[in-house]
Design a protein around this motif. Structure first.
Motif, PDB file in Angstrom:
ATOM      1  N   GLY A 189      58.998  21.148  -1.450  1.00  0.00           N
ATOM      2  CA  GLY A 189      58.215  20.099  -2.074  1.00  0.00           C
ATOM      3  C   GLY A 189      57.097  19.606  -1.191  1.00  0.00           C
ATOM      4  O   GLY A 189      56.992  19.967  -0.012  1.00  0.00           O
ATOM      5  N   GLY A 190      56.259  18.757  -1.778  1.00  0.00           N
ATOM      6  CA  GLY A 190      55.168  18.168  -1.029  1.00  0.00           C
ATOM      7  C   GLY A 190      54.257  17.370  -1.932  1.00  0.00           C
ATOM      8  O   GLY A 190      54.322  17.472  -3.164  1.00  0.00           O
ATOM      9  N   ASP A 191      53.390  16.560  -1.315  1.00  0.00           N
ATOM     10  CA  ASP A 191      52.419  15.764  -2.064  1.00  0.00           C
ATOM     11  C   ASP A 191      51.008  16.252  -1.754  1.00  0.00           C
ATOM     12  O   ASP A 191      50.700  16.612  -0.616  1.00  0.00           O
ATOM     13  CB  ASP A 191      52.555  14.279  -1.719  1.00  0.00           C
ATOM     14  N   GLY A 192      50.150  16.270  -2.784  1.00  0.00           N
ATOM     15  CA  GLY A 192      48.771  16.689  -2.604  1.00  0.00           C
ATOM     16  C   GLY A 192      48.664  18.104  -2.085  1.00  0.00           C
ATOM     17  O   GLY A 192      49.180  19.055  -2.683  1.00  0.00           O
ATOM     18  N   ALA A 193      48.018  18.266  -0.927  1.00  0.00           N
ATOM     19  CA  ALA A 193      47.917  19.585  -0.308  1.00  0.00           C
ATOM     20  C   ALA A 193      49.287  20.131   0.048  1.00  0.00           C
ATOM     21  O   ALA A 193      49.506  21.349   0.048  1.00  0.00           O
ATOM     22  CB  ALA A 193      47.037  19.519   0.934  1.00  0.00           C
ATOM     23  N   GLY A 194      50.232  19.245   0.360  1.00  0.00           N
ATOM     24  CA  GLY A 194      51.591  19.687   0.635  1.00  0.00           C
ATOM     25  C   GLY A 194      52.249  20.295  -0.594  1.00  0.00           C
ATOM     26  O   GLY A 194      53.059  21.230  -0.474  1.00  0.00           O
ATOM     27  N   GLY A 195      51.925  19.772  -1.775  1.00  0.00           N
ATOM     28  CA  GLY A 195      52.413  20.384  -3.005  1.00  0.00           C
ATOM     29  C   GLY A 195      51.833  21.768  -3.199  1.00  0.00           C
ATOM     30  O   GLY A 195      52.530  22.698  -3.640  1.00  0.00           O
ATOM     31  N   ASN A 196      50.564  21.917  -2.867  1.00  0.00           N
ATOM     32  CA  ASN A 196      49.951  23.241  -2.908  1.00  0.00           C
ATOM     33  C   ASN A 196      50.648  24.197  -1.953  1.00  0.00           C
ATOM     34  O   ASN A 196      50.952  25.349  -2.306  1.00  0.00           O
ATOM     35  CB  ASN A 196      48.466  23.123  -2.557  1.00  0.00           C
ATOM     36  N   LEU A 197      50.943  23.737  -0.745  1.00  0.00           N
ATOM     37  CA  LEU A 197      51.607  24.595   0.235  1.00  0.00           C
ATOM     38  C   LEU A 197      53.027  24.957  -0.205  1.00  0.00           C
ATOM     39  O   LEU A 197      53.498  26.067   0.056  1.00  0.00           O
ATOM     40  CB  LEU A 197      51.633  23.906   1.598  1.00  0.00           C
ATOM     41  N   LEU A 199      53.978  25.398  -3.325  1.00  0.00           N
ATOM     42  CA  LEU A 199      53.784  26.453  -4.322  1.00  0.00           C
ATOM     43  C   LEU A 199      53.413  27.778  -3.669  1.00  0.00           C
ATOM     44  O   LEU A 199      53.970  28.832  -3.997  1.00  0.00           O
ATOM     45  CB  LEU A 199      52.698  26.038  -5.311  1.00  0.00           C
ATOM     46  N   GLU A 200      52.470  27.725  -2.746  1.00  0.00           N
ATOM     47  CA  GLU A 200      52.018  28.953  -2.089  1.00  0.00           C
ATOM     48  C   GLU A 200      53.136  29.554  -1.222  1.00  0.00           C
ATOM     49  O   GLU A 200      53.275  30.782  -1.151  1.00  0.00           O
ATOM     50  CB  GLU A 200      50.788  28.661  -1.224  1.00  0.00           C
ATOM     51  N   THR A 201      53.910  28.703  -0.576  1.00  0.00           N
ATOM     52  CA  THR A 201      55.029  29.208   0.224  1.00  0.00           C
ATOM     53  C   THR A 201      56.045  29.900  -0.672  1.00  0.00           C
ATOM     54  O   THR A 201      56.525  31.002  -0.354  1.00  0.00           O
ATOM     55  CB  THR A 201      55.693  28.052   0.993  1.00  0.00           C
ATOM     56  N   GLY A 255      40.631  28.070   1.449  1.00  0.00           N
ATOM     57  CA  GLY A 255      41.810  28.678   0.838  1.00  0.00           C
ATOM     58  C   GLY A 255      41.487  29.799  -0.127  1.00  0.00           C
ATOM     59  O   GLY A 255      40.406  29.862  -0.712  1.00  0.00           O
ATOM     60  N   LYS A 256      42.445  30.690  -0.296  1.00  0.00           N
ATOM     61  CA  LYS A 256      42.365  31.776  -1.275  1.00  0.00           C
ATOM     62  C   LYS A 256      43.660  31.759  -2.072  1.00  0.00           C
ATOM     63  O   LYS A 256      44.629  32.437  -1.757  1.00  0.00           O
ATOM     64  CB  LYS A 256      42.177  33.119  -0.587  1.00  0.00           C
ATOM     65  N   SER A 257      43.673  30.923  -3.094  1.00  0.00           N
ATOM     66  CA  SER A 257      44.904  30.667  -3.826  1.00  0.00           C
ATOM     67  C   SER A 257      45.399  31.907  -4.550  1.00  0.00           C
ATOM     68  O   SER A 257      44.620  32.686  -5.094  1.00  0.00           O
ATOM     69  CB  SER A 257      44.693  29.541  -4.844  1.00  0.00           C
ATOM     70  N   ILE A 258      46.728  32.053  -4.567  1.00  0.00           N
ATOM     71  CA  ILE A 258      47.351  33.114  -5.364  1.00  0.00           C
ATOM     72  C   ILE A 258      48.159  32.504  -6.504  1.00  0.00           C
ATOM     73  O   ILE A 258      48.961  33.183  -7.139  1.00  0.00           O
ATOM     74  CB  ILE A 258      48.265  34.003  -4.501  1.00  0.00           C
ATOM     75  N   LEU A 259      47.940  31.219  -6.789  1.00  0.00           N
ATOM     76  CA  LEU A 259      48.758  30.561  -7.790  1.00  0.00           C
ATOM     77  C   LEU A 259      48.601  31.199  -9.174  1.00  0.00           C
ATOM     78  O   LEU A 259      49.542  31.207  -9.969  1.00  0.00           O
ATOM     79  CB  LEU A 259      48.409  29.076  -7.866  1.00  0.00           C
ATOM     80  N   ASP A 260      47.431  31.741  -9.465  1.00  0.00           N
ATOM     81  CA  ASP A 260      47.228  32.383 -10.767  1.00  0.00           C
ATOM     82  C   ASP A 260      48.123  33.595 -10.948  1.00  0.00           C
ATOM     83  O   ASP A 260      48.363  34.032 -12.082  1.00  0.00           O
ATOM     84  CB  ASP A 260      45.760  32.802 -10.936  1.00  0.00           C
ATOM     85  N   SER A 261      48.604  34.146  -9.849  1.00  0.00           N
ATOM     86  CA  SER A 261      49.434  35.349  -9.944  1.00  0.00           C
ATOM     87  C   SER A 261      50.921  35.035 -10.064  1.00  0.00           C
ATOM     88  O   SER A 261      51.733  35.946 -10.205  1.00  0.00           O
ATOM     89  CB  SER A 261      49.208  36.234  -8.707  1.00  0.00           C
TER      90      SER A 261
END
Length: 327
Positions: A189-197, A199-201, A255-261
């Motif tokens: 879990g995380g908030d803001g950018a931590g939430g992004n991390l 998901l990416e993790t 960043g180079k998000s992979i969330l779309d994948s």
């Protein structure tokens, strides 16, 4: 602002807004109080605070770090003594580069554990930033939290911070016996950018690493540098997370998000702020995953986990998260 506030209060008096799951309801009275507290915080915000944060990150991009260092460890510490938990600091990793803080209920039995990444736009924040929230959550139920520090941009752009988060998950999973948590009940879990991390993790860890669930608070979904949505235009100035600040965070992180994948998620809780430049992206993201429980705190603004000025939203997030992790 006064007319908009009255209109929101009228709408909330007619319908309980913002919850897409019956198990995590927010009452009409709570929604009204969340709105009032957020408006008071908006009125009391130091003049130009987001501009100063933006300038600090921008100056760091050009090699001048004194300003950004002053902001990185700012934290709300009011009332933390009331949260009765055991707090331990650890270092670990192959080179001892991991810095973590473990929060345990006083019962200290084998429990679920939440691996938590602090927010701050990948450029700000520290273990201190999320300390109060982690204490509150650990004291509220039968769950441990381990907060993970990670290297910040612009000195450490993508993927440096993400790599540390991935390594931290591997390390923490190896400590289930020592730290007395159930390795089958691990959440990120995380908030803001931590939430992004978080998901990416989750998207990057090996398949044999079992993650039970995700817990996300107003997560930053978009790392592309473009945010052409109505919420950016409506809330892009004066609501605690200005569009200029978001843009400089993205520029610093690279960043180079992979969330779309990501094709699927484990059971996921997302709690968001209704008056936030990123709310539309969060809504769209949430609709793509049937396992995602979406809770909208309609009157809240970005930062209710850490800013210390939105106590009803903070406490509601603790309550809902505890219920979710106890399932």
């Amino acid at each position: 602002m006064k007319l908009k506030k009255q209109l929101l209060l009228f709408i909330m008096s007619a319908i309980c807004i913002g919850v897409y799951a019956d198990n995590y309801s927010v009452s009409k009275k709570e929604q009204q109080q969340i709105l009032i507290e957020a408006d008071n915080w908006i009125d009391d915000m130091p003049d130009g605070i987001d501009d100063r944060l933006s300038d600090a990150v921008n100056h760091a991009l050009h090699g001048f770090y004194s300003e950004i260092e002053r902001f990185r460890n700012l934290a709300d510490t009011t009332g933390i003594d009331k949260y009765k938990v055991k707090v331990e600091n650890f270092t670990g990793g192959k080179l001892g580069e991991l810095s973590m803080r473990l929060y345990s209920p006083l019962s200290d039995s084998s429990t679920p554990i939440l691996i938590y990444f602090h927010g701050g736009g990948w450029s700000l924040g520290s273990l201190e930033t999320s300390d109060k929230f982690c204490r509150a959550l650990a004291s509220a139920g039968n769950v441990k939290i381990v907060s993970v520090d990670y290297p910040l941009a612009p000195e450490n752009p993508y993927p440096n911070g993400l790599k540390v988060c991935i390594e931290a998950v591997d390390y923490i999973l190896s400590k289930s016996d020592d730290w007395k948590f159930n390795p089958d009940l691990v959440s990120l879990g995380g908030d803001g950018a931590g939430g992004n991390l978080a998901l990416e993790t989750y998207a990057n860890i090996k398949e044999d690493k079992k993650i039970k669930s995700l817990v996300l608070y107003y997560p930053l979904i978009n790392t592309s540098g473009t945010l052409d949505v109505a919420s950016k235009r409506e809330y892009g100035r004066g609501y605690g997370f200005d569009s200029r600040l978001w843009e400089i965070f993205v520029q610093a992180y690279k960043g180079k998000s992979i969330l779309d994948s990501i094709t699927s998620l484990p059971p996921t809780l997302m709690i968001t702020a209704g008056r936030d430049i990123i709310i539309e992206e969060e809504r769209l993201f949430s609709k793509a995953y049937p396992n995602l429980t979406y809770v909208l705190l309609e009157g809240a603004v970005h930062g209710f986990i850490t800013d210390g000025h939105q106590p009803t939203a903070f406490n509601k997030a603790v309550e809902i998260t505890n219920a979710f992790l106890s399932q």
